[in-house]
Write a protein that holds these residues in place. Structure first.
Motif: not given
Length: 121
Positions: A2-3, A79-85
């Motif tokens: 899971a990611q 913006a830093q997102l949970a999907n490492h973007m």
């Protein structure tokens, strides 16, 4: 395996962290394309520039002033997102037209910029 692809997110404006509530949207695309069809089939597409933006619902914490947001021109929004973007909106301005939801203690804020860079962190 899971990611994590959604959830935790961080937003800064010129290095100052904002209290992100939800409805966080990043739109980095520099162009918009529209297909063009004629009576005899598809002829091609039209491409026009578009304004990239970052938009979020922010909590109206003590010391958070809408007037301060209106003074934001030529800022850098990250913006830093949970999907490492990570998305960096450059030469951005706060759009304004705020609707302060006093029942929920939040306001939707939108920054529009000249360019938006995308990197994996």
């Amino acid at each position: 395996m899971a990611q994590r692809i959604a959830g935790i997110a961080f937003l800064t404006v010129d290095g100052v962290q904002m209290a992100v509530r939800g409805n966080f949207t990043v739109s980095p695309s520099p162009v918009e394309r529209t297909m063009i069809a004629g009576q005899d089939g598809v002829h091609g597409y039209q491409e026009l520039p578009r304004v990239p933006y970052i938009e979020a619902d922010l909590s109206t914490m003590p010391g958070f002033y809408l007037e301060d947001l209106m003074d934001e021109t030529d800022v850098t929004v990250v913006a830093q997102l949970a999907n490492h973007m990570q998305y960096t909106l450059i030469a951005a301005t706060c759009k304004g037209g705020f609707e302060n939801n006093t029942r929920d203690g939040q306001v939707r804020v939108r920054w529009e910029g000249v360019t938006c860079e995308e990197v994996s962190i």
